[in-house]
Enzyme design. Structure first.
Site, PDB file in Angstrom:
ATOM      1  CE1 TYR A   1     -18.975  93.945  70.852  1.00  0.00           C
ATOM      2  CE2 TYR A   1     -16.788  95.227  70.272  1.00  0.00           C
ATOM      3  CZ  TYR A   1     -17.283  94.644  70.958  1.00  0.00           C
ATOM      4  OH  TYR A   1     -17.063  93.718  72.327  1.00  0.00           O
TER       5      TYR A   1
ATOM      6  CE  LYS B   1     -15.537  87.474  66.695  1.00  0.00           C
ATOM      7  NZ  LYS B   1     -16.119  87.634  68.000  1.00  0.00           N
TER       8      LYS B   1
ATOM      9  CG  ASP C   1      -9.346  96.037  74.052  1.00  0.00           C
ATOM     10  OD1 ASP C   1      -9.977  95.819  73.563  1.00  0.00           O
ATOM     11  OD2 ASP C   1      -8.076  95.577  74.208  1.00  0.00           O
ATOM     12  CD  GLU C   2     -12.947  96.524  69.297  1.00  0.00           C
ATOM     13  OE1 GLU C   2     -13.216  96.595  68.754  1.00  0.00           O
ATOM     14  OE2 GLU C   2     -12.185  94.599  69.014  1.00  0.00           O
TER      15      GLU C   2
HETATM   16  P1  NAD Z   1     -20.354  85.611  70.865  1.00  0.00           P
HETATM   17  O1  NAD Z   1     -20.630  86.673  69.435  1.00  0.00           O
HETATM   18  O2  NAD Z   1     -19.507  84.420  70.485  1.00  0.00           O
HETATM   19  O3  NAD Z   1     -21.833  85.005  71.457  1.00  0.00           O
HETATM   20  C1  NAD Z   1     -22.571  85.803  72.204  1.00  0.00           C
HETATM   21  C2  NAD Z   1     -24.122  85.105  72.578  1.00  0.00           C
HETATM   22  O4  NAD Z   1     -24.668  85.997  72.394  1.00  0.00           O
HETATM   23  C3  NAD Z   1     -23.987  83.985  71.274  1.00  0.00           C
HETATM   24  O5  NAD Z   1     -24.564  83.121  72.063  1.00  0.00           O
HETATM   25  C4  NAD Z   1     -25.531  84.232  70.945  1.00  0.00           C
HETATM   26  O6  NAD Z   1     -26.230  83.882  71.063  1.00  0.00           O
HETATM   27  C5  NAD Z   1     -25.912  85.879  72.138  1.00  0.00           C
HETATM   28  N1  NAD Z   1     -26.945  86.464  71.884  1.00  0.00           N
HETATM   29  C6  NAD Z   1     -26.530  87.399  71.222  1.00  0.00           C
HETATM   30  N2  NAD Z   1     -27.966  88.221  71.212  1.00  0.00           N
HETATM   31  C7  NAD Z   1     -28.894  88.113  72.000  1.00  0.00           C
HETATM   32  C8  NAD Z   1     -30.243  88.565  72.595  1.00  0.00           C
HETATM   33  N3  NAD Z   1     -30.477  89.368  72.162  1.00  0.00           N
HETATM   34  N4  NAD Z   1     -30.016  87.805  73.356  1.00  0.00           N
HETATM   35  C9  NAD Z   1     -29.617  86.743  74.049  1.00  0.00           C
HETATM   36  N5  NAD Z   1     -28.439  86.266  73.547  1.00  0.00           N
HETATM   37  C10 NAD Z   1     -28.065  86.505  72.962  1.00  0.00           C
HETATM   38  O7  NAD Z   1     -19.555  86.412  71.539  1.00  0.00           O
HETATM   39  P2  NAD Z   1     -17.976  86.007  72.803  1.00  0.00           P
HETATM   40  O8  NAD Z   1     -17.050  86.279  71.940  1.00  0.00           O
HETATM   41  O9  NAD Z   1     -18.398  85.078  74.011  1.00  0.00           O
HETATM   42  O10 NAD Z   1     -18.065  87.868  73.687  1.00  0.00           O
HETATM   43  C11 NAD Z   1     -18.999  87.633  74.746  1.00  0.00           C
HETATM   44  C12 NAD Z   1     -18.943  89.015  75.017  1.00  0.00           C
HETATM   45  O11 NAD Z   1     -17.814  89.293  75.614  1.00  0.00           O
HETATM   46  C13 NAD Z   1     -19.802  90.123  74.649  1.00  0.00           C
HETATM   47  O12 NAD Z   1     -20.180  90.604  75.676  1.00  0.00           O
HETATM   48  C14 NAD Z   1     -18.637  90.417  74.205  1.00  0.00           C
HETATM   49  O13 NAD Z   1     -18.859  92.006  73.296  1.00  0.00           O
HETATM   50  C15 NAD Z   1     -17.986  90.947  74.977  1.00  0.00           C
HETATM   51  N6  NAD Z   1     -16.317  91.128  74.444  1.00  0.00           N
HETATM   52  C16 NAD Z   1     -15.372  89.633  73.885  1.00  0.00           C
HETATM   53  C17 NAD Z   1     -14.914  89.919  73.836  1.00  0.00           C
HETATM   54  C18 NAD Z   1     -13.072  88.905  72.610  1.00  0.00           C
HETATM   55  O14 NAD Z   1     -12.258  88.596  72.566  1.00  0.00           O
HETATM   56  N7  NAD Z   1     -14.697  87.745  72.027  1.00  0.00           N
HETATM   57  C19 NAD Z   1     -13.225  90.241  74.774  1.00  0.00           C
HETATM   58  C20 NAD Z   1     -14.141  91.552  74.483  1.00  0.00           C
HETATM   59  C21 NAD Z   1     -15.402  91.869  75.635  1.00  0.00           C
HETATM   60  O1  DAU Z   2     -10.619  93.338  72.068  1.00  0.00           O
HETATM   61  C1  DAU Z   2     -11.372  93.161  72.006  1.00  0.00           C
HETATM   62  C2  DAU Z   2     -12.169  92.949  71.467  1.00  0.00           C
HETATM   63  O2  DAU Z   2     -11.783  91.661  69.936  1.00  0.00           O
HETATM   64  C3  DAU Z   2     -14.072  92.016  71.597  1.00  0.00           C
HETATM   65  O3  DAU Z   2     -14.354  93.618  72.118  1.00  0.00           O
HETATM   66  C4  DAU Z   2     -14.986  91.780  70.081  1.00  0.00           C
HETATM   67  O4  DAU Z   2     -15.888  91.201  70.663  1.00  0.00           O
HETATM   68  C5  DAU Z   2     -13.974  90.792  69.085  1.00  0.00           C
HETATM   69  O5  DAU Z   2     -14.639  90.565  68.390  1.00  0.00           O
HETATM   70  C6  DAU Z   2     -12.683  91.595  68.760  1.00  0.00           C
HETATM   71  O6  DAU Z   2     -12.587  92.501  68.575  1.00  0.00           O
HETATM   72  P1  DAU Z   2     -11.293  92.432  67.466  1.00  0.00           P
HETATM   73  O7  DAU Z   2     -11.957  93.475  65.890  1.00  0.00           O
HETATM   74  O8  DAU Z   2      -9.780  92.842  67.543  1.00  0.00           O
HETATM   75  O9  DAU Z   2     -11.302  90.911  66.645  1.00  0.00           O
HETATM   76  P2  DAU Z   2     -10.799  90.132  65.450  1.00  0.00           P
HETATM   77  O10 DAU Z   2     -11.105  88.766  65.722  1.00  0.00           O
HETATM   78  O11 DAU Z   2     -12.778  90.141  64.503  1.00  0.00           O
HETATM   79  O12 DAU Z   2     -10.061  90.528  64.396  1.00  0.00           O
HETATM   80  C7  DAU Z   2      -9.019  90.874  65.971  1.00  0.00           C
HETATM   81  C8  DAU Z   2      -7.638  91.320  64.291  1.00  0.00           C
HETATM   82  O13 DAU Z   2      -7.308  91.082  63.007  1.00  0.00           O
HETATM   83  C9  DAU Z   2      -8.111  93.177  64.279  1.00  0.00           C
HETATM   84  O14 DAU Z   2      -7.013  93.483  63.531  1.00  0.00           O
HETATM   85  C10 DAU Z   2      -8.532  93.284  62.504  1.00  0.00           C
HETATM   86  C11 DAU Z   2      -7.523  91.488  62.244  1.00  0.00           C
HETATM   87  N1  DAU Z   2      -8.380  90.620  61.333  1.00  0.00           N
HETATM   88  C12 DAU Z   2      -9.411  89.945  61.887  1.00  0.00           C
HETATM   89  C13 DAU Z   2     -10.385  89.518  60.578  1.00  0.00           C
HETATM   90  C14 DAU Z   2     -11.034  88.066  61.108  1.00  0.00           C
HETATM   91  C15 DAU Z   2      -7.673  90.672  60.034  1.00  0.00           C
HETATM   92  O15 DAU Z   2      -6.742  91.042  59.674  1.00  0.00           O
HETATM   93  N2  DAU Z   2      -8.246  89.810  59.376  1.00  0.00           N
HETATM   94  C16 DAU Z   2      -9.391  89.320  59.202  1.00  0.00           C
HETATM   95  O16 DAU Z   2      -9.745  88.313  58.507  1.00  0.00           O
END
Ligand code: NAD
Ligand code: DAU
Length: 376
Positions: free
Chosen positions: A183, A222, A158-159
């Site tokens: 990102y 995170k 959603d970012e």
């Molecule tokens: P993550 O960082 O936990 O995992 C990413 C994985 O990709 C890792 O296992 C890493 O080793 C692998 N990777 C990185 N570079 C690579 C490369 N060049 N080739 C092959 N593998 C590679 O990420 P996540 O939180 O599981 O997110 C997964 C997907 O979902 C991402 O595309 C992210 O943008 C998207 N997403 C995440 C969130 C969230 O809240 N975590 C929300 C919205 C979208």
């Molecule tokens: O919205 C979807 C996104 O959510 C994904 O696309 C990203 O991959 C995922 O990392 C996540 O991004 P955020 O930046 O929202 O997640 P994060 O856990 O880093 O931070 C959540 C919120 O908390 C954000 O407003 C920043 C804040 N934060 C985060 C950290 C790590 C803090 O206040 N303190 C912290 O130490």
């Protein structure tokens, strides 16, 4: 109401899918692999993961021995490897999770984000297009009677839509893109490429844009795991800025069910927003984690845990609020999130409490160096 497709929707051997799951050793990818192996044991799953700092082979321990499962350590930017895998494994479906995913790291060093998220997605798309064009006419290869069942599912964020004010309506699938961090910009770039491959070549692509996931196997950097771990270690709980930023929290199991529906029933070329319907301010979420830890963890070093809360310098360009309107996936595919933030957070906090052997090795010297840079 349909919640996820019945396993029988492709249950016979000749109708098994052959999935390539990129980033399957990361947080959401590994949850998805577990989900899929349980639900569709007849399907072939090949994980392609570089094992970057965020990838962890241990996330896949429970499925490693399964006959239909294969792990390949490799880079999505490696075209030769991707071509060989698509061909040898007769892949019909790509679930593309691999990415650099942490906003703070993208601020420290954007290049890796452009490389993996943009160039990596482009490499996969081009390899899959050529593979699909060679095979789309051939029935009975592995898609059986389903004929042309090829799918490229791109998991996005959603970012890409930017930041909302407190009274703005939530993001819909038609909200203009306005990514603010490196990102988010790299994810937006990859979304545009996926869209263009459908528009230009007719590649059967699907895009999902989801909100903040939480649950088991999330890397310690995170917000939620970081707070759980710091509470257990008696370290301060760094809250960026005034703590009033809002995120919509989606339980990872709900996300996996949504992705299943999109793969099985989504319309190629379409995008689907996925949200948890749980908008919470960061400070309130951290307070909830503190209360759960006070209740569930015996002998915390500092109790009550909320004494550890510390407001720190804000993240540069920090988006104020994200919110998702998930009407499309609800009405068209029958998906709704089932986990409440109270229950989902309780399960997540319990998981970090009972899986200390999982996260302790991740607090490596490299991780400590990263931590010092961000929180110094
Ligand atoms: P993550 O960082 O936990 O995992 C990413 C994985 O990709 C890792 O296992 C890493 O080793 C692998 N990777 C990185 N570079 C690579 C490369 N060049 N080739 C092959 N593998 C590679 O990420 P996540 O939180 O599981 O997110 C997964 C997907 O979902 C991402 O595309 C992210 O943008 C998207 N997403 C995440 C969130 C969230 O809240 N975590 C929300 C919205 C979208
Ligand atoms: O919205 C979807 C996104 O959510 C994904 O696309 C990203 O991959 C995922 O990392 C996540 O991004 P955020 O930046 O929202 O997640 P994060 O856990 O880093 O931070 C959540 C919120 O908390 C954000 O407003 C920043 C804040 N934060 C985060 C950290 C790590 C803090 O206040 N303190 C912290 O130490």
């Amino acid at each position: 109401m349909r919640q996820s497709p019945t396993p029988n929707s492709h249950s016979s051997i000749e109708q098994s899918r052959h999935l390539l799951v990129t980033g399957g050793a990361g947080f959401i990818g590994s949850n998805f692999v577990h989900y899929w192996c349980d639900r569709y044991p007849q399907d072939r799953i090949v994980v392609l993961d570089l094992l970057s700092y965020a990838g962890n082979r241990r996330n896949l321990e429970a499925v490693e021995e399964k006959e239909n499962f294969r792990f390949v350590q490799g880079d999505i930017c490696d075209r030769t490897l991707v071509d060989a895998l698509l061909k040898a494994e007769k892949i019909d479906t790509i679930a593309h999770f691999a990415a650099e995913s942490h906003v703070d790291r993208s601020i420290l060093g954007p290049e890796a984000f452009v490389r993996t998220n943009v160039l990596g997605t482009s490499t996969l798309l081009e390899a899959f297009r050529q593979h699909w064009q060679k095979r789309k006419g051939k029935k009975n290869e592995n898609a059986g009677g389903r004929g042309n069942a090829f799918r490229f599912l791109h998991i996005s964020s959603d970012e890409v839509f930017g930041s909302l004010g407190s009274d703005d309506p939530p993001f819909t699938e038609t909200t203009p893109y306005s990514p603010n961090s490196p990102y988010a910009a790299s994810k937006a770039g990859s979304d545009h490429l996926v869209r263009a491959y459908h528009h230009t070549y007719g590649l059967p692509t699907l895009i999902t844009n989801c909100s903040n996931n939480y649950g088991s196997f999330q890397f310690p950097e995170k917000l939620i795991p970081l707070m759980c771990i710091n509470i257990l270690m008696g370290k301060s709980l760094p809250i960026y800025g005034d703590g009033q930023n809002v995120r919509d929290w989606l339980y990872v199991g709900d996300h996996c069910r949504a992705l299943d529906l999109v793969i099985q029933q989504g319309i190629p070329g379409e995008t689907y927003n996925i949200g948890g319907n749980n908008e919470v301010k960061n400070i309130d979420l951290v307070q909830m984690v503190c209360q759960l830890m006070d209740e569930l963890a015996p002998n915390l070093p500092v109790s009550p845990a909320s004494q550890l809360i510390t407001f720190v310098k804000d993240r540069p360009g920090h988006d104020r609020r994200y919110a998702i309107d998930a009407t499309k996936i609800k009405t068209q595919l029958g998906w709704t999130p089932q986990e409440t933030i109270q229950e989902g957070l309780r399960r997540t906090v319990e998981w970090y409490l009972t899986h200390q052997e999982w996260w302790k090795p991740l607090l490596s010297e490299d991780y400590q160096a990263y931590y010092r840079k961000i929180y110094a």
